[in-house]
Design a protein around this motif. Structure first.
Motif, short mmCIF file in Angstrom:
data_model
loop_
_atom_site.label_atom_id
_atom_site.label_comp_id
_atom_site.label_asym_id
_atom_site.label_seq_id
_atom_site.Cartn_x
_atom_site.Cartn_y
_atom_site.Cartn_z
N HIS A 1 1.69 3.80 -12.07
CA HIS A 1 0.26 3.50 -12.02
C HIS A 1 -0.56 4.78 -12.06
N GLU A 2 -1.79 4.67 -12.53
CA GLU A 2 -2.68 5.83 -12.60
C GLU A 2 -2.91 6.43 -11.21
N THR A 3 -3.09 5.55 -10.24
CA THR A 3 -3.20 5.99 -8.84
C THR A 3 -2.01 5.42 -8.08
N PRO A 4 -0.95 6.16 -7.97
CA PRO A 4 0.27 5.62 -7.34
C PRO A 4 0.09 5.35 -5.85
N MET A 5 0.74 4.29 -5.38
CA MET A 5 0.73 3.97 -3.95
C MET A 5 1.99 4.57 -3.33
N ILE A 6 1.85 5.77 -2.86
CA ILE A 6 2.98 6.48 -2.25
C ILE A 6 2.41 7.55 -1.33
N THR A 7 3.18 7.96 -0.36
CA THR A 7 2.69 8.95 0.60
C THR A 7 3.18 10.36 0.26
N ALA B 1 13.02 5.90 3.58
CA ALA B 1 14.23 5.30 4.14
C ALA B 1 15.42 5.56 3.21
N CYS B 2 15.21 5.36 1.92
CA CYS B 2 16.28 5.59 0.95
C CYS B 2 16.71 7.06 0.95
N CYS B 3 15.75 7.95 0.98
CA CYS B 3 16.07 9.38 0.96
C CYS B 3 16.77 9.81 2.25
N GLU B 4 16.44 9.16 3.35
CA GLU B 4 17.09 9.48 4.62
C GLU B 4 18.56 9.08 4.58
N ILE B 5 18.86 7.93 4.01
CA ILE B 5 20.25 7.46 3.91
C ILE B 5 21.03 8.32 2.92
N ASN B 6 20.44 8.52 1.73
CA ASN B 6 20.91 9.51 0.76
C ASN B 6 22.32 9.26 0.23
N THR B 7 22.77 8.01 0.20
CA THR B 7 23.97 7.69 -0.55
C THR B 7 23.57 7.56 -2.03
N ASP B 8 24.55 7.46 -2.90
CA ASP B 8 24.22 7.29 -4.31
C ASP B 8 23.42 6.01 -4.54
N GLU B 9 23.80 4.94 -3.84
CA GLU B 9 23.07 3.68 -4.00
C GLU B 9 21.65 3.80 -3.44
N ALA B 10 21.52 4.46 -2.30
CA ALA B 10 20.19 4.63 -1.72
C ALA B 10 19.32 5.49 -2.63
N LEU C 1 14.08 3.79 -8.15
CA LEU C 1 13.50 2.55 -8.65
C LEU C 1 12.20 2.22 -7.92
N ALA C 2 12.22 2.35 -6.60
CA ALA C 2 11.03 2.02 -5.82
C ALA C 2 9.88 2.97 -6.13
N SER C 3 10.19 4.25 -6.26
CA SER C 3 9.13 5.22 -6.51
C SER C 3 8.56 5.07 -7.92
N GLU C 4 9.41 4.83 -8.89
CA GLU C 4 8.92 4.71 -10.27
C GLU C 4 8.05 3.47 -10.44
N GLU C 5 8.31 2.44 -9.63
CA GLU C 5 7.50 1.22 -9.71
C GLU C 5 6.04 1.51 -9.42
N ASP D 1 0.84 -1.19 0.00
CA ASP D 1 0.00 0.00 0.00
C ASP D 1 0.89 1.25 0.00
N ALA D 2 0.26 2.40 0.12
CA ALA D 2 1.00 3.66 0.07
C ALA D 2 2.02 3.76 1.21
N ASP D 3 1.67 3.26 2.38
CA ASP D 3 2.60 3.31 3.51
C ASP D 3 3.84 2.46 3.24
N ALA D 4 3.66 1.30 2.60
CA ALA D 4 4.79 0.42 2.31
C ALA D 4 5.77 1.10 1.36
N TYR D 5 5.27 1.55 0.21
CA TYR D 5 6.15 2.23 -0.75
C TYR D 5 6.69 3.53 -0.19
N GLY D 6 5.84 4.27 0.49
CA GLY D 6 6.27 5.54 1.03
C GLY D 6 7.40 5.39 2.04
#
Length: 286
Positions: free
Chosen positions: A227-233, A204-213, A219-223, A194-199
């Motif tokens: 969608h027409e109604t994205p699951m993200i917060t 978490a990735c943005c908090e770490i903020n290394t190049d790999e993160a 990748l996670a956000s574009e997945e 759901d939106a909480d899972a992807y969000g």
């Protein structure tokens, strides 16, 4: 050595620090008579109720020993199911969590039930003590530990792994991998993404903020943004917008900012903020 009745009573109000007292609810307190011998024989050996190990507070140790004794065949005193929740609610460090984990293994061996609240308290305790390894171990073996997470609990754990990784530096890569492992466990626990899972994963990735993160955040956000109604917060989109701006990606930042204005993008779910004396949330969550 102090008489046991006095030591049990004194342990009920031992202070963790100068401002927070730890109190055992009346109906959970072990009776002085059941621990009257001081050294108690349990399924795990003999323990001195008056000699807690280093970094374990007396009231938690007393509860732990009493619980182990009540698990012993033939003992007349009834084990209270809220006792484990109470220990988790108050555990503050690795030693106390290691003790709680030993209790959890005995708990499941009986077997006694684990509730959604117990799982929530495990997450809160492990993050509070900066000791996520225990909860990761239990999550990875559903049938042994029988944890009962809901999406919001897992999302909170994922987000917290990102915060711990940002603080740790040297362990950032491992904690980032753990965040993705937890995300991958949603189907294992029959929980829908759901939106909480992807969000939470993106945050978490943005908090770490290394190049790999950052690569994984995209990748996670574009997945889901495909969608027409994205699951993200909303919080995740704002984090993407902020990091894009910092990285000089103005077009990406503008895109995420525009998406954050959509009316169908929810705010991140919140865990209960208030708990009663047993460690139970005062409001329902799912």
């Amino acid at each position: 050595m102090r008489p046991l009745a006095a030591s049990v009573t004194a342990s009920m109000s031992v202070r963790l620090n100068s401002t927070a007292a730890v109190t055992v609810p009346e109906d959970l307190r072990p009776q002085a008579v059941e621990l009257a011998d001081g050294k108690i024989k349990t399924l795990l050996g003999e323990f001195d109720v008056n000699a807690p190990p280093a970094n374990i507070r007396p009231e938690l140790w007393t509860m732990y020993v009493a619980m182990l004794r009540r698990m012993t065949p033939g003992v007349v005193w009834q084990l209270k199911q809220r006792s484990l929740n109470w220990i988790l609610f108050h555990a503050q460090n690795r030693e106390e969590l290691d003790m709680a984990f030993t209790m959890a293994e005995q708990w499941r061996a009986r077997p006694l039930p684990i509730t959604q609240t117990t799982t929530l308290l495990w997450v809160r305790a492990c993050i509070r003590a900066k000791y996520p390894e225990i909860f990761m171990k239990m999550l990875l073996d559903r049938w042994k530990y029988r944890q009962m997470p809901v999406s919001l609990t897992l999302a909170h754990f994922i987000r917290s792994l990102g915060s711990l990784a940002a603080e740790s530096g040297s362990d950032a890569e491992k904690l980032l991998d753990d965040a993705f492992r937890v995300f991958a466990l949603y189907p294992y626990y029959d929980i829908a993404y759901d939106a909480d899972a992807y969000g939470a994963l993106v945050e978490a990735c943005c908090e770490i903020n290394t190049d790999e993160a950052w690569r994984r955040a995209l990748l996670a956000s574009e997945e889901t943004l495909a969608h027409e109604t994205p699951m993200i917060t909303l919080e995740a989109l704002r984090a993407l917008e902020r990091r894009s701006t910092e990285r000089g990606e103005s077009e990406m930042a503008e895109r995420y900012g525009s998406l954050a204005k959509r009316s169908d993008i929810p705010a991140a779910g919140k865990l209960p903020a208030e708990y009663d004396e047993y460690g139970l949330p005062t409001v329902a969550f799912d």
